[in-house]
Design an enzyme around this catalytic site. Sequence first.
Site, PDB file in Angstrom:
ATOM      1  N   LYS A 161      67.811 -24.099  16.203  1.00 17.29           N
ATOM      2  CA  LYS A 161      67.461 -23.004  17.123  1.00 17.29           C
ATOM      3  C   LYS A 161      66.931 -23.520  18.465  1.00 17.29           C
ATOM      4  CE  LYS A 161      67.696 -19.236  17.055  1.00 17.29           C
ATOM      5  NZ  LYS A 161      68.890 -18.528  17.615  1.00 17.29           N
ATOM      6  N   SER A 188      67.472 -28.030  -3.513  1.00 17.54           N
ATOM      7  CA  SER A 188      66.034 -28.237  -3.658  1.00 17.54           C
ATOM      8  C   SER A 188      65.628 -28.358  -5.115  1.00 17.54           C
ATOM      9  CB  SER A 188      65.287 -27.062  -3.032  1.00 17.54           C
ATOM     10  OG  SER A 188      63.907 -27.134  -3.316  1.00 17.54           O
ATOM     11  N   TYR A 233      62.664 -18.686  -2.224  1.00 11.78           N
ATOM     12  CA  TYR A 233      63.287 -19.853  -1.585  1.00 11.78           C
ATOM     13  C   TYR A 233      64.112 -20.642  -2.604  1.00 11.78           C
ATOM     14  CZ  TYR A 233      63.724 -24.728  -0.216  1.00 11.78           C
ATOM     15  OH  TYR A 233      64.221 -25.978   0.010  1.00 11.78           O
ATOM     16  N   ASN A 256      59.783 -33.762  -3.626  1.00 15.78           N
ATOM     17  CA  ASN A 256      58.690 -33.628  -2.641  1.00 15.78           C
ATOM     18  C   ASN A 256      58.804 -34.704  -1.567  1.00 15.78           C
ATOM     19  OD1 ASN A 256      57.667 -32.123  -5.100  1.00 15.78           O
ATOM     20  ND2 ASN A 256      56.028 -31.714  -3.652  1.00 15.78           N
ATOM     21  N   VAL A 257      59.475 -34.363  -0.492  1.00 14.31           N
ATOM     22  CA  VAL A 257      59.739 -35.338   0.570  1.00 14.31           C
ATOM     23  C   VAL A 257      58.534 -35.406   1.515  1.00 14.31           C
ATOM     24  CG1 VAL A 257      61.387 -36.085   2.325  1.00 14.31           C
ATOM     25  CG2 VAL A 257      62.177 -34.645   0.416  1.00 14.31           C
ATOM     26  N   LYS A 274      55.353 -28.356  10.199  1.00 17.41           N
ATOM     27  CA  LYS A 274      55.637 -27.526   9.025  1.00 17.41           C
ATOM     28  C   LYS A 274      54.445 -26.719   8.507  1.00 17.41           C
ATOM     29  CE  LYS A 274      58.340 -29.229   5.760  1.00 17.41           C
ATOM     30  NZ  LYS A 274      59.536 -28.361   5.709  1.00 17.41           N
ATOM     31  N   ARG A 279      42.422 -27.591  -7.854  1.00 18.78           N
ATOM     32  CA  ARG A 279      41.947 -27.707  -9.231  1.00 18.78           C
ATOM     33  C   ARG A 279      43.105 -27.356 -10.178  1.00 18.78           C
ATOM     34  NH1 ARG A 279      37.560 -24.926  -8.342  1.00 18.78           N
ATOM     35  NH2 ARG A 279      36.197 -26.744  -8.194  1.00 18.78           N
ATOM     36  N   ARG A 335      53.861 -34.920  -9.346  1.00 18.16           N
ATOM     37  CA  ARG A 335      55.070 -34.569  -8.599  1.00 18.16           C
ATOM     38  C   ARG A 335      55.891 -35.829  -8.343  1.00 18.16           C
ATOM     39  NH1 ARG A 335      54.098 -29.607  -5.753  1.00 18.16           N
ATOM     40  NH2 ARG A 335      53.298 -28.271  -7.400  1.00 18.16           N
TER      41      ARG A 335
END
Length: 327
Positions: free
Chosen positions: A42, A124, A151, A179-180, A188, A212, A225
């Site tokens: 954009k 994803s 998403y 998880n990049v 972001k 937590r 992760r």
Amino acid sequence: MGYFAENHSDMIVVTGAVGFIGSQLIEKLNFENFNAIVAVDKFDNPLKNRNLEGLKVLEKVDRDIFMQWLDVNYEEVEFIFHIGAKTDTTLFDTELLNKLNTSYTREIWNRCVKYQIPLVYASSAATYGLGEHGYDDNEKLIPKLKPLNPYGQSKQDFDLWALDQEEKPFYWAGLKFFNVYGPNEYHKGRMASVVWHAYNQIRETGGMKLFRSHNPEYKDGEQMRDFVYVKDVVDVCYWLMHHRRDSGIYNLGSGKARTFLDLTQAVFKAMGKKESISFIDTPEDIRDKYQYFTEANMDKLCSIGYSRKFHELEEGVEEYVGRLLRG
């Protein structure tokens, strides 16, 4: 490899070009002497536009007119990396997500079929939901997956659609990013990696607050992760551009689950600061959709010949934080 002219003059399209992964991919392509890059985005966010500073780009094309541009210029396009997407996991505007993530990708896919252009697109790990079926990129399992947010569902919807198509690009790959983390993600906000948030919180307050655990199976901070360094992600993308066979959907993580404590401790060490970690309740709007464990099964990518070693978490964090400290 034989796919490109010596001068690398064939156009390579990168959508999401001013975003986190897209801009890092362009940097990698430039490093490998590919400078005929068509950047699609954009371009309305001056902050994000900084991600292209110093990079070689042949042309910038607004996302809204890219299909018309491609209909005119397809003969010069050698490859498309469709990295652009609406990636906010807290967004519940399913119409917008369907438009930008599912329908838009279908339009690109259909043109890649029509014009015989190879395609790599971003899926994803959010498609895996709670991981009740594991994190295996076996395509027979994909219809069973239940994403936890709109998403993830938008990405799942496209993966299912792609697998169902009789007509496919002659080469295509969907990459389930885990998880990049890494440079160029500063724009972001809440969706930036925990490394970015930890760096900023430690710099400003001297400590880091982690969520937590609300799951008795995991101690506070021991939620796990699959954290993958963005440089590894773009290395895989670049390799696939030259590989061009074994089409399909692939996991793209490090293949090794690590705890949030591991990650935070690595940030403190990279910053040369004394550890100070405390815990806060996980926000209610994401608590029932929170993944406590993700780990990419990377066997499939390895089985087609990818052999480059991925960064260990501590290595990636040290390099990234070092870059942040240098400004």
